[in-house]
Scaffold this active site. Sequence first.
Site, PDB file in Angstrom:
ATOM      1  N   LYS A 183     -29.833  10.421 -25.021  1.00 24.47           N
ATOM      2  CA  LYS A 183     -29.652   9.044 -25.424  1.00 24.47           C
ATOM      3  C   LYS A 183     -28.263   8.405 -24.498  1.00 24.47           C
ATOM      4  O   LYS A 183     -27.429   8.432 -25.141  1.00 24.47           O
ATOM      5  CB  LYS A 183     -29.724   8.813 -26.760  1.00 24.47           C
ATOM      6  CG  LYS A 183     -29.868   7.006 -26.907  1.00 24.47           C
ATOM      7  CD  LYS A 183     -29.452   6.402 -28.102  1.00 24.47           C
ATOM      8  CE  LYS A 183     -27.748   6.245 -28.113  1.00 24.47           C
ATOM      9  NZ  LYS A 183     -27.484   5.175 -26.871  1.00 24.47           N
ATOM     10  N   GLU A 259     -16.744  14.561 -29.027  1.00 23.88           N
ATOM     11  CA  GLU A 259     -15.784  14.215 -27.798  1.00 23.88           C
ATOM     12  C   GLU A 259     -15.453  12.784 -28.011  1.00 23.88           C
ATOM     13  O   GLU A 259     -16.379  11.923 -27.513  1.00 23.88           O
ATOM     14  CB  GLU A 259     -16.487  14.438 -26.386  1.00 23.88           C
ATOM     15  CG  GLU A 259     -16.643  15.904 -26.159  1.00 23.88           C
ATOM     16  CD  GLU A 259     -15.734  16.852 -26.193  1.00 23.88           C
ATOM     17  OE1 GLU A 259     -14.402  16.221 -25.910  1.00 23.88           O
ATOM     18  OE2 GLU A 259     -15.770  18.038 -25.963  1.00 23.88           O
ATOM     19  N   GLU A 390      -6.909   2.550 -28.224  1.00 21.62           N
ATOM     20  CA  GLU A 390      -7.177   2.924 -26.894  1.00 21.62           C
ATOM     21  C   GLU A 390      -7.237   1.501 -25.890  1.00 21.62           C
ATOM     22  O   GLU A 390      -8.078   0.528 -26.661  1.00 21.62           O
ATOM     23  CB  GLU A 390      -8.693   3.284 -26.665  1.00 21.62           C
ATOM     24  CG  GLU A 390      -8.639   4.805 -27.062  1.00 21.62           C
ATOM     25  CD  GLU A 390     -10.227   5.390 -26.785  1.00 21.62           C
ATOM     26  OE1 GLU A 390     -11.129   5.066 -27.424  1.00 21.62           O
ATOM     27  OE2 GLU A 390     -10.151   5.993 -25.737  1.00 21.62           O
ATOM     28  N   SER A 450      -9.303  17.314 -15.838  1.00 22.24           N
ATOM     29  CA  SER A 450     -10.863  17.798 -16.009  1.00 22.24           C
ATOM     30  C   SER A 450     -11.208  18.853 -15.075  1.00 22.24           C
ATOM     31  O   SER A 450     -11.223  18.642 -13.778  1.00 22.24           O
ATOM     32  CB  SER A 450     -11.743  16.547 -15.852  1.00 22.24           C
ATOM     33  OG  SER A 450     -11.280  15.377 -16.719  1.00 22.24           O
TER      34      SER A 450
HETATM   35  P1  NAD Z   1     -19.566   4.204 -28.265  1.00 26.93           P
HETATM   36  O1  NAD Z   1     -19.178   4.834 -29.580  1.00 26.93           O
HETATM   37  O2  NAD Z   1     -19.552   2.686 -28.521  1.00 26.93           O
HETATM   38  O3  NAD Z   1     -20.920   4.503 -28.015  1.00 26.93           O
HETATM   39  C1  NAD Z   1     -21.154   5.923 -27.283  1.00 26.93           C
HETATM   40  C2  NAD Z   1     -22.690   6.013 -27.380  1.00 26.93           C
HETATM   41  O4  NAD Z   1     -23.039   6.176 -28.774  1.00 26.93           O
HETATM   42  C3  NAD Z   1     -23.483   5.207 -26.704  1.00 26.93           C
HETATM   43  O5  NAD Z   1     -24.673   5.663 -26.088  1.00 26.93           O
HETATM   44  C4  NAD Z   1     -23.883   4.307 -27.725  1.00 26.93           C
HETATM   45  O6  NAD Z   1     -25.292   3.686 -27.459  1.00 26.93           O
HETATM   46  C5  NAD Z   1     -24.098   5.147 -28.927  1.00 26.93           C
HETATM   47  N1  NAD Z   1     -24.170   4.426 -30.315  1.00 26.93           N
HETATM   48  C6  NAD Z   1     -22.997   3.252 -30.821  1.00 26.93           C
HETATM   49  N2  NAD Z   1     -23.478   3.419 -32.115  1.00 26.93           N
HETATM   50  C7  NAD Z   1     -24.457   4.118 -32.387  1.00 26.93           C
HETATM   51  C8  NAD Z   1     -25.081   4.837 -33.709  1.00 26.93           C
HETATM   52  N3  NAD Z   1     -24.732   3.932 -34.768  1.00 26.93           N
HETATM   53  N4  NAD Z   1     -25.890   5.763 -33.637  1.00 26.93           N
HETATM   54  C9  NAD Z   1     -26.125   6.481 -32.686  1.00 26.93           C
HETATM   55  N5  NAD Z   1     -25.556   6.188 -31.209  1.00 26.93           N
HETATM   56  C10 NAD Z   1     -24.588   5.056 -31.248  1.00 26.93           C
HETATM   57  O7  NAD Z   1     -18.424   4.326 -27.140  1.00 26.93           O
HETATM   58  P2  NAD Z   1     -18.582   3.718 -25.539  1.00 26.93           P
HETATM   59  O8  NAD Z   1     -17.831   2.456 -25.655  1.00 26.93           O
HETATM   60  O9  NAD Z   1     -19.789   3.904 -25.020  1.00 26.93           O
HETATM   61  O10 NAD Z   1     -17.714   4.940 -24.852  1.00 26.93           O
HETATM   62  C11 NAD Z   1     -16.086   4.734 -24.793  1.00 26.93           C
HETATM   63  C12 NAD Z   1     -15.498   5.731 -25.948  1.00 26.93           C
HETATM   64  O11 NAD Z   1     -15.902   7.081 -25.515  1.00 26.93           O
HETATM   65  C13 NAD Z   1     -14.019   5.526 -26.061  1.00 26.93           C
HETATM   66  O12 NAD Z   1     -13.484   5.914 -27.395  1.00 26.93           O
HETATM   67  C14 NAD Z   1     -13.652   6.894 -25.133  1.00 26.93           C
HETATM   68  O13 NAD Z   1     -12.410   7.359 -25.359  1.00 26.93           O
HETATM   69  C15 NAD Z   1     -14.813   7.686 -25.634  1.00 26.93           C
HETATM   70  N6  NAD Z   1     -15.000   8.807 -24.615  1.00 26.93           N
HETATM   71  C16 NAD Z   1     -14.634  10.179 -25.046  1.00 26.93           C
HETATM   72  C17 NAD Z   1     -14.898  11.171 -24.133  1.00 26.93           C
HETATM   73  C18 NAD Z   1     -14.210  12.673 -24.297  1.00 26.93           C
HETATM   74  O14 NAD Z   1     -14.667  13.501 -23.796  1.00 26.93           O
HETATM   75  N7  NAD Z   1     -13.498  12.823 -25.547  1.00 26.93           N
HETATM   76  C19 NAD Z   1     -15.200  11.036 -22.730  1.00 26.93           C
HETATM   77  C20 NAD Z   1     -15.730   9.744 -22.594  1.00 26.93           C
HETATM   78  C21 NAD Z   1     -15.537   8.572 -23.317  1.00 26.93           C
END
Ligand code: NAD
Length: 491
Positions: A183, A259, A390, A450
Amino acid sequence: MTFSEADLLARVPDKLFIGGAWVPSTSGRSIDVYDPSTGLVIKTIADASVEDGIRAVDAAAEVQASWGSTAPRVRGEILRGAFDLLQERADEFALLMTLEMGKPLAEARGEVTYGGEFLRWFGEEAVRISGRYGVNPEGSGRMIVTHLPVGPSFLITPWNFPLAMATRKIAPAIAAGCTAIVKPAELTPLTTLYFARLLEEAGLPAGVLNVITTSTSGEVSAPIIADKRLRKLSFTGSTPVGRTLLKQASENVLRTSMELGGNAPFVVFDDADLDKAVDGAMLAKFRNIGQACTAANRFIVHESVADEFAARITARVNELTIGRGTDDGVAIGPLINDGAVDKADALVQDAIARGATLLTGGSRVDGGGSFYQPTVLSGIVPGSDILREEIFGPVVTIVSFTDEAEAVALANDTEYGLVSYVFTRDLARGQRLIESLATGMMGLNVGVVSNAAAPFGGVKQSGIGREGGSEGIHEYLETKYVLTPDPFGGR
Ligand code: NAD
């Protein structure tokens, strides 16, 4: 490039990929995907319902046994074929990411390279899943340890690295013999849809990978996570969503990989090579327009070099060109949407109100698109929100320290623990910091860590598990232990 943006977008599937077929959603709704540099819709795609999500689990569960018993070499060769196809289409994938996410084209090409390496790496790892065999300490039996696929896996990815975050999960799942439902983020779903089509061409059997795109992530994901046929949840995204998903996964006692967010410290000692530190800082901060979990969030600089470091960074930042990622020479594309601009600006204004010094930037860019000026702030006052949250934007924040103990305390003063960066010429100090900084990864005199061959992941509230490296495939494998009697009958 020999194709236009319109041609490319027309080739991207707009349906769900379930059981090897591109199918419409049963919700009757659709998702508009935007170009953040213009705010205009570039494509409209299917918006999955709860029922579509369960259909994807049906498809993944149905072929789990056959995929899990497919020869590792066959699984590996499919990934290698996908790697080769991706090289041929590198320009297409790069442009697609720039269009839906905004990053400059040169960086998008870099992501095709990085994301592609997971296909090559895990294609190679597929045939190296080994176990062990030994005599038990009592001598009365033989112990066998083997590794088997976990089973159907649900992979949820964020918007900031649309290709690499997908391949970092899909490739090890396929290599290990797991089927999957992926997803992607609703803000950048096109790259994953186009990548699923590439895997289809590479010969991935129907049902092994299923893609659902939805605007109602929580509603559609919860029944998938609760489905007893699912065995694994792998999530990349923010820490608050990760916590929610961990709670949901506990009901079904799923294997989980998380992650999550970061708040990386970038520590510069007085003995550092300042030229290298500034180069590393530009990479660690401005890659992906600051929208990386590994982005340096706090520059912690020795007081004797803090002014010099700030002046050099400011000079470099003033040379950065802002614009649409497709334009030549652009280093700073748009943020993902206006909400991201509002958040970055609120953090900057809070820091200034509390006494930080604004050296350059500090405001949104007027006109179309979600742009924010690259910004440098020094003298950040402890307690400012910008040190805790962040930033996810092109903002450098500098604080100074007097000795190593203070630097370590400042660096560790966060709930996150993904990555840290340290610049020093003192070998023993570098070695001390490896042990005293509470992060899962460290860049020692480098600004980017990375690599598909390395275990990526965090400690504390930055997550659980590792992606990439020889560790990455084990996120999708269960360990099975078998005892057999001494074949000599206890001689
Ligand atoms: P997010 O948590 O808002 O969303 C991530 C994913 O989760 C998206 O696909 C979103 O649609 C989905 N999602 C949101 N709510 C959900 C729920 N209740 N149930 C199931 N799925 C749900 O994050 P974002 O804004 O897309 O990404 C940015 C964040 O990701 C930042 O915090 C960043 O640090 C983190 N990130 C971490 C890594 C890592 O490897 N540690 C890598 C990239 C990004």
